[in-house]
Design a protein around this motif. Sequence first.
Motif, PDB file in Angstrom:
ATOM      1  N   UNK A  16     -43.026  -4.072  -8.809  1.00 21.50           N
ATOM      2  CA  UNK A  16     -43.611  -4.570 -10.028  1.00 21.50           C
ATOM      3  C   UNK A  16     -43.998  -3.439 -10.979  1.00 21.50           C
ATOM      4  N   UNK A  17     -43.990  -2.223 -10.468  1.00 21.14           N
ATOM      5  CA  UNK A  17     -44.358  -1.104 -11.318  1.00 21.14           C
ATOM      6  C   UNK A  17     -43.300  -0.843 -12.376  1.00 21.14           C
ATOM      7  N   UNK A  18     -42.013  -1.085 -12.024  1.00 18.68           N
ATOM      8  CA  UNK A  18     -40.948  -0.876 -13.007  1.00 18.68           C
ATOM      9  C   UNK A  18     -40.380  -2.226 -13.390  1.00 18.68           C
ATOM     10  N   UNK A  19     -40.573  -2.621 -14.636  1.00 22.09           N
ATOM     11  CA  UNK A  19     -40.120  -3.925 -15.103  1.00 22.09           C
ATOM     12  C   UNK A  19     -38.791  -3.803 -15.813  1.00 22.09           C
ATOM     13  N   UNK A  20     -38.654  -2.830 -16.660  1.00 20.42           N
ATOM     14  CA  UNK A  20     -37.437  -2.664 -17.430  1.00 20.42           C
ATOM     15  C   UNK A  20     -36.347  -2.065 -16.550  1.00 20.42           C
ATOM     16  N   UNK A  21     -35.157  -2.659 -16.598  1.00 16.79           N
ATOM     17  CA  UNK A  21     -34.042  -2.134 -15.818  1.00 16.79           C
ATOM     18  C   UNK A  21     -33.346  -1.000 -16.548  1.00 16.79           C
ATOM     19  N   UNK A  22     -33.720  -0.799 -17.807  1.00 14.73           N
ATOM     20  CA  UNK A  22     -33.111   0.262 -18.618  1.00 14.73           C
ATOM     21  C   UNK A  22     -34.155   1.349 -18.853  1.00 14.73           C
ATOM     22  N   UNK A  23     -34.005   2.509 -18.192  1.00 17.38           N
ATOM     23  CA  UNK A  23     -34.981   3.581 -18.424  1.00 17.38           C
ATOM     24  C   UNK A  23     -34.898   4.106 -19.855  1.00 17.38           C
ATOM     25  N   UNK A  24     -36.045   4.328 -20.441  1.00 19.74           N
ATOM     26  CA  UNK A  24     -36.121   4.823 -21.810  1.00 19.74           C
ATOM     27  C   UNK A  24     -36.872   6.149 -21.795  1.00 19.74           C
ATOM     28  N   UNK A  25     -36.196   7.246 -22.162  1.00 19.91           N
ATOM     29  CA  UNK A  25     -36.855   8.556 -22.098  1.00 19.91           C
ATOM     30  C   UNK A  25     -38.037   8.698 -23.049  1.00 19.91           C
TER      31      UNK A  25
ATOM     32  N   UNK B 158     -50.025  -8.733 -23.834  1.00 18.76           N
ATOM     33  CA  UNK B 158     -49.303 -10.011 -23.835  1.00 18.76           C
ATOM     34  C   UNK B 158     -49.196 -10.553 -25.261  1.00 18.76           C
ATOM     35  N   UNK B 159     -50.273 -10.471 -26.013  1.00 20.00           N
ATOM     36  CA  UNK B 159     -50.252 -10.943 -27.408  1.00 20.00           C
ATOM     37  C   UNK B 159     -49.262 -10.145 -28.248  1.00 20.00           C
TER      38      UNK B 159
ATOM     39  N   UNK C 187     -30.845  -9.892 -28.536  1.00 24.40           N
ATOM     40  CA  UNK C 187     -30.997 -10.749 -27.361  1.00 24.40           C
ATOM     41  C   UNK C 187     -31.307  -9.916 -26.120  1.00 24.40           C
ATOM     42  N   UNK C 188     -30.641  -8.768 -25.973  1.00 23.94           N
ATOM     43  CA  UNK C 188     -30.905  -7.896 -24.824  1.00 23.94           C
ATOM     44  C   UNK C 188     -32.335  -7.364 -24.872  1.00 23.94           C
ATOM     45  N   UNK C 189     -32.780  -6.937 -26.058  1.00 22.41           N
ATOM     46  CA  UNK C 189     -34.163  -6.462 -26.206  1.00 22.41           C
ATOM     47  C   UNK C 189     -35.155  -7.589 -25.900  1.00 22.41           C
ATOM     48  N   UNK C 190     -34.852  -8.770 -26.404  1.00 21.04           N
ATOM     49  CA  UNK C 190     -35.717  -9.917 -26.162  1.00 21.04           C
ATOM     50  C   UNK C 190     -35.810 -10.259 -24.691  1.00 21.04           C
ATOM     51  N   UNK C 191     -34.700 -10.132 -23.984  1.00 19.73           N
ATOM     52  CA  UNK C 191     -34.694 -10.407 -22.550  1.00 19.73           C
ATOM     53  C   UNK C 191     -35.588  -9.404 -21.820  1.00 19.73           C
ATOM     54  N   UNK C 192     -35.479  -8.130 -22.168  1.00 20.53           N
ATOM     55  CA  UNK C 192     -36.321  -7.101 -21.554  1.00 20.53           C
ATOM     56  C   UNK C 192     -37.800  -7.358 -21.852  1.00 20.53           C
ATOM     57  N   UNK C 193     -38.103  -7.654 -23.110  1.00 13.21           N
ATOM     58  CA  UNK C 193     -39.500  -7.916 -23.488  1.00 13.21           C
ATOM     59  C   UNK C 193     -40.029  -9.159 -22.776  1.00 13.21           C
ATOM     60  N   UNK C 194     -39.175 -10.150 -22.604  1.00 18.66           N
ATOM     61  CA  UNK C 194     -39.563 -11.380 -21.917  1.00 18.66           C
ATOM     62  C   UNK C 194     -39.883 -11.106 -20.444  1.00 18.66           C
TER      63      UNK C 194
ATOM     64  N   UNK D 177     -43.489 -11.718 -18.737  1.00 19.08           N
ATOM     65  CA  UNK D 177     -43.659 -12.531 -17.528  1.00 19.08           C
ATOM     66  C   UNK D 177     -44.419 -11.765 -16.449  1.00 19.08           C
ATOM     67  N   UNK D 178     -44.125 -10.480 -16.298  1.00 21.87           N
ATOM     68  CA  UNK D 178     -44.836  -9.665 -15.315  1.00 21.87           C
ATOM     69  C   UNK D 178     -46.306  -9.528 -15.698  1.00 21.87           C
TER      70      UNK D 178
END
Length: 155
Positions: A1-10, A29-30, A128-135, A139-140
Amino acid sequence: MAQISSVPQPHMQQIDLTSLNIQQLSTLKSQLDSELNLFQDSLGSLKIAQSKFQNSGETVAQITPESEGKDILVPLTGSMYVPGKLFDTNSVLVDIGTRYYVEKDLEAAKDYFKRKTQFVTEQMEKIQALGFEKSKIRDAIVEILELKLMQQKSS
């Protein structure tokens, strides 16, 4: 749960969500809810633009030399038309934005609308990809927030 995004961002800092307090999680969350709403609005606008470019491309594809002299309806507004006749079926005026028009031959116009449709579609896919990551992150956060609230109630 510590890493949510599957795409690492430097350029982004990784945060352990379990270390945040309830207020911080609620604020985060807001913020994510606002960003997701913005993405939805952007996708809606891009979908409208995509549809307009596709319709324009389809309309240009229907113009043939045999169409010359045929009756048409010319839109003055979104709901008002006047009768007209096609007199030059070799070129069209293309609205390229902010009230600028360019005269193009039919093939160039078809290519323009095809490229614009493709560009808008690519932008929609990125959003859509960004939205999926943010979603996923949202959720986490909700999950951790609920756990912390339950822990607080049982204490």
